[in-house]
Design a protein around this motif. Structure first.
Motif, short mmCIF file in Angstrom:
data_model
loop_
_atom_site.label_atom_id
_atom_site.label_comp_id
_atom_site.label_asym_id
_atom_site.label_seq_id
_atom_site.Cartn_x
_atom_site.Cartn_y
_atom_site.Cartn_z
N GLY A 110 50.10 25.55 22.68
CA GLY A 110 51.24 24.72 23.05
C GLY A 110 52.54 25.16 22.40
N LEU A 111 52.76 26.47 22.32
CA LEU A 111 54.02 27.04 21.80
C LEU A 111 54.26 26.63 20.35
CD1 LEU A 111 56.29 26.23 24.90
CD2 LEU A 111 54.58 28.05 24.65
N VAL A 112 53.18 26.56 19.58
CA VAL A 112 53.27 26.06 18.21
C VAL A 112 54.11 27.00 17.34
CG1 VAL A 112 51.97 25.39 16.16
CG2 VAL A 112 51.05 24.90 18.43
N GLY A 113 53.83 28.31 17.43
CA GLY A 113 54.54 29.26 16.58
C GLY A 113 56.02 29.36 16.91
N SER A 114 56.34 29.46 18.19
CA SER A 114 57.75 29.57 18.58
C SER A 114 58.50 28.27 18.29
CB SER A 114 57.88 29.94 20.05
OG SER A 114 57.14 29.07 20.89
N THR B 269 51.39 26.07 10.20
CA THR B 269 50.02 25.55 10.25
C THR B 269 49.75 24.94 11.62
OG1 THR B 269 50.73 23.42 9.34
CG2 THR B 269 49.95 25.08 7.78
N TYR B 270 48.49 25.07 12.03
CA TYR B 270 48.02 24.42 13.24
C TYR B 270 46.69 23.77 12.90
CZ TYR B 270 45.97 23.73 17.84
OH TYR B 270 45.38 23.17 18.94
N GLY B 271 46.70 22.45 12.77
CA GLY B 271 45.51 21.76 12.29
C GLY B 271 45.19 22.23 10.89
N SER B 272 43.99 22.74 10.69
CA SER B 272 43.58 23.24 9.38
C SER B 272 43.81 24.74 9.25
CB SER B 272 42.10 22.92 9.14
OG SER B 272 41.29 23.55 10.14
N ASN B 273 44.38 25.36 10.28
CA ASN B 273 44.57 26.81 10.28
C ASN B 273 46.01 27.18 9.92
OD1 ASN B 273 41.91 27.38 11.14
ND2 ASN B 273 42.49 26.94 13.26
N THR B 274 46.15 28.35 9.35
CA THR B 274 47.46 28.92 9.04
C THR B 274 47.62 30.22 9.81
OG1 THR B 274 47.49 27.96 6.83
CG2 THR B 274 48.96 29.81 7.23
N SER B 275 48.80 30.42 10.38
CA SER B 275 49.08 31.64 11.11
C SER B 275 50.52 32.04 10.85
CB SER B 275 48.81 31.47 12.61
OG SER B 275 48.83 32.72 13.28
N LYS B 276 50.92 33.19 11.39
CA LYS B 276 52.26 33.70 11.12
C LYS B 276 52.90 34.29 12.38
CE LYS B 276 51.27 34.96 6.30
NZ LYS B 276 51.20 36.07 5.30
N ASN B 277 54.19 34.05 12.50
CA ASN B 277 55.02 34.80 13.43
C ASN B 277 55.56 36.02 12.70
OD1 ASN B 277 54.86 32.68 15.40
ND2 ASN B 277 56.45 31.58 14.27
N LEU B 278 55.68 37.14 13.43
CA LEU B 278 56.21 38.37 12.83
C LEU B 278 57.57 38.65 13.45
CD1 LEU B 278 55.61 40.82 10.98
CD2 LEU B 278 54.73 41.99 13.03
N ILE B 279 58.58 38.87 12.57
CA ILE B 279 59.95 39.10 13.02
C ILE B 279 60.46 40.42 12.46
CG2 ILE B 279 62.31 38.19 13.07
CD1 ILE B 279 59.56 35.85 12.02
N ILE B 280 60.93 41.30 13.34
CA ILE B 280 61.51 42.57 12.93
C ILE B 280 62.96 42.56 13.37
CG2 ILE B 280 61.53 45.06 13.33
CD1 ILE B 280 58.35 42.96 13.51
N THR B 281 63.87 42.82 12.44
CA THR B 281 65.30 42.71 12.72
C THR B 281 65.96 44.08 12.66
OG1 THR B 281 65.36 40.49 11.78
CG2 THR B 281 67.47 41.63 12.03
N LYS B 282 66.70 44.38 13.71
CA LYS B 282 67.52 45.61 13.78
C LYS B 282 68.97 45.16 13.85
CE LYS B 282 68.27 49.60 16.82
NZ LYS B 282 69.74 49.44 16.82
N THR B 283 69.79 45.55 12.89
CA THR B 283 71.15 45.03 12.76
C THR B 283 72.12 45.75 13.69
OG1 THR B 283 70.73 44.48 10.46
CG2 THR B 283 73.03 44.58 11.14
N GLY B 284 72.96 44.96 14.37
CA GLY B 284 73.96 45.50 15.27
C GLY B 284 75.20 45.97 14.55
N THR B 285 76.04 46.71 15.27
CA THR B 285 77.22 47.31 14.66
C THR B 285 78.47 46.45 14.79
OG1 THR B 285 77.63 48.54 16.71
CG2 THR B 285 76.35 49.65 15.00
N LEU B 286 78.66 45.80 15.94
CA LEU B 286 79.87 45.00 16.16
C LEU B 286 79.65 43.51 15.90
CD1 LEU B 286 81.39 46.59 19.41
CD2 LEU B 286 82.03 46.99 17.03
N TYR B 287 78.49 43.02 16.27
CA TYR B 287 78.20 41.59 16.14
C TYR B 287 76.88 41.42 15.38
CZ TYR B 287 81.47 41.85 20.03
OH TYR B 287 82.55 42.15 20.84
N PRO B 288 76.86 41.76 14.10
CA PRO B 288 75.60 41.73 13.35
C PRO B 288 75.00 40.33 13.20
CG PRO B 288 77.45 42.07 11.88
CD PRO B 288 78.00 42.20 13.26
#
Length: 390
Positions: free
Chosen positions: A159-163, A85-104
């Motif tokens: 101000g870098l709210v989502g991150s 949330t930011y003030g009265s607003n709601t927003s979203k970060n989007l995360i897409i994950t690709k899994t590694g082979t040696l260091y997942p």
């Protein structure tokens, strides 16, 4: 994002320790970066208008991003959202994950924000957004040692709210680390400006904040600069990180690096940040550098696949000698190459020599050290490191 750039002076010897070898399999993936795709992504991003955090336009852009990843073949388990949330607003970060082979369980994060203010934000940050999409498309089925997270942040402009929310609630929970990160690679405002000479890119390292991770950030950024030279026509310029989505990670001790345009357009946060005012070719070239660097950071496979073999670069047969060189460098081109360009740059990306169709170069003006020789034809390019030793 507002940027202040400070050039760092790096010794050639320190830089060369971090230099990478050219990898043909990486180049073949870089060659899959499509100008048509980059342009289409930029135009689609602009079509949603002003994407202020929490606005309907912001949500529409988020849904478009998700649909793009789904079209590339990423499944529901790989696509997650982080709501804040930011003030009265709601927003979203989007995360897409690709899994590694040696260091997942160790992740390379490549990120950029998709929220805008005032205008459609084609450069700030539709440019970074389009590059993330293209990198994810190309690397979808490429095995990597480390896992990759493609992250689109909202709330950057406030101000870098989502991150900050992602770092403090997902990467860390109750101050305990939940996700181990190798590096955070941020791409913000790399649209350039039409009419400018857009042949350089700022490679950003952390030289403030927590001193404990500064050296590691600088080393990673030197690697980013080397990949830029190897896999794109751009010249890297070393600069400092400032006020973008890598900062919350840096504050927690993670290693950060990033791209930002060298010649600043000054159109960010205005109604002039439109597709008509950016340089799509520049975004395309930054995309090439990004795909090359992301493969390096994540440890992508160096094995050529069937499609890679078909796309093999015939310029790989070039011979550049002697190495080490003294006052003369010979360029022996493969058969049938009559028109070509040779560039010699130092390891900071500064162009020192430029010659057309010359097979014998006078290098007497170069001091002892390591250099990058790039040979370009109409369709292909190849890079080799040489040493000048007198």
């Amino acid at each position: 994002m507002k940027k202040i750039t400070t050039i760092l002076l790096l010794s050639l010897s320190a830089y060369s320790l971090q230099a990478q070898n050219f990898i043909q399999a990486y180049q073949n993936k870089v060659d899959k970066v499509s100008q048509a795709n980059i342009t289409a992504n930029l135009q689609s991003f602009g079509s949603f208008g002003v994407k202020t955090t929490g606005s309907p336009e912001n949500t529409n852009a988020l849904n478009w991003l998700k649909s793009q990843y789904q079209s590339y073949g990423y499944n529901a388990s790989q696509i997650t959202e982080d709501t804040f949330t930011y003030g009265s607003n709601t927003s979203k970060n989007l995360i897409i994950t690709k899994t590694g082979t040696l260091y997942p369980n160790i992740y390379v994060v490549i990120c950029g924000h998709y929220d805008t203010v005032t205008g459609p934000g084609i450069s700030d940050n539709g440019s970074g957004t389009s590059i993330l999409l293209e990198a994810a498309r190309i690397l979808k089925d490429v095995p990597t040692d480390y896992s990759i997270k493609f992250i689109h942040f909202s709330g950057e402009e406030q101000g870098l709210v989502g991150s900050s929310h992602y770092v403090n609630n997902v990467v860390f929970q109750n101050s305990a680390r939940q996700i181990n990160l190798k590096v955070v690679f941020n791409i913000d405002q790399v649209g350039g400006k039409i009419g400018n000479v857009n042949n350089k890119i700022n490679c950003e390292s952390d030289q403030s904040g927590q001193a404990t991770n500064n050296a590691a950030s600088l080393a990673m950024t030197q690697q980013l600069a080397s990949c830029t030279t190897l896999y794109s026509p751009l010249q890297p310029v070393m600069s400092n990180a400032y006020a973008s989505d890598y900062i919350p990670f840096e504050n927690k001790g993670d290693i950060i690096t990033g791209f930002y345009e060298t010649v600043r357009s000054n159109n960010e946060h205005t109604v002039n940040d439109t597709f008509a005012n950016i340089d799509p070719t520049y975004v395309f070239n930054v995309g090439k550098a990004s795909v090359g660097a992301l493969q390096h950071f994540a440890g992508a496979t160096t094995t050529l696949g069937t499609d890679d073999v078909l796309a093999e670069n015939p310029l790989e047969a070039i011979k550049i000698y002697p190495n080490p060189a003294h006052d003369v460098l010979n360029i022996e081109m493969p058969k049938d190459y009559k028109h070509f360009n040779v560039e010699i740059s130092d390891m900071n990306g500064r162009l020192l020599m430029n010659a057309e169709n010359e097979k014998v170069l006078n290098t007497s003006s170069l001091v002892n050290g390591m250099y990058m020789v790039t040979v370009k034809s109409d369709k292909n390019s190849v890079a080799r490191k040489i040493i000048i030793e007198k």
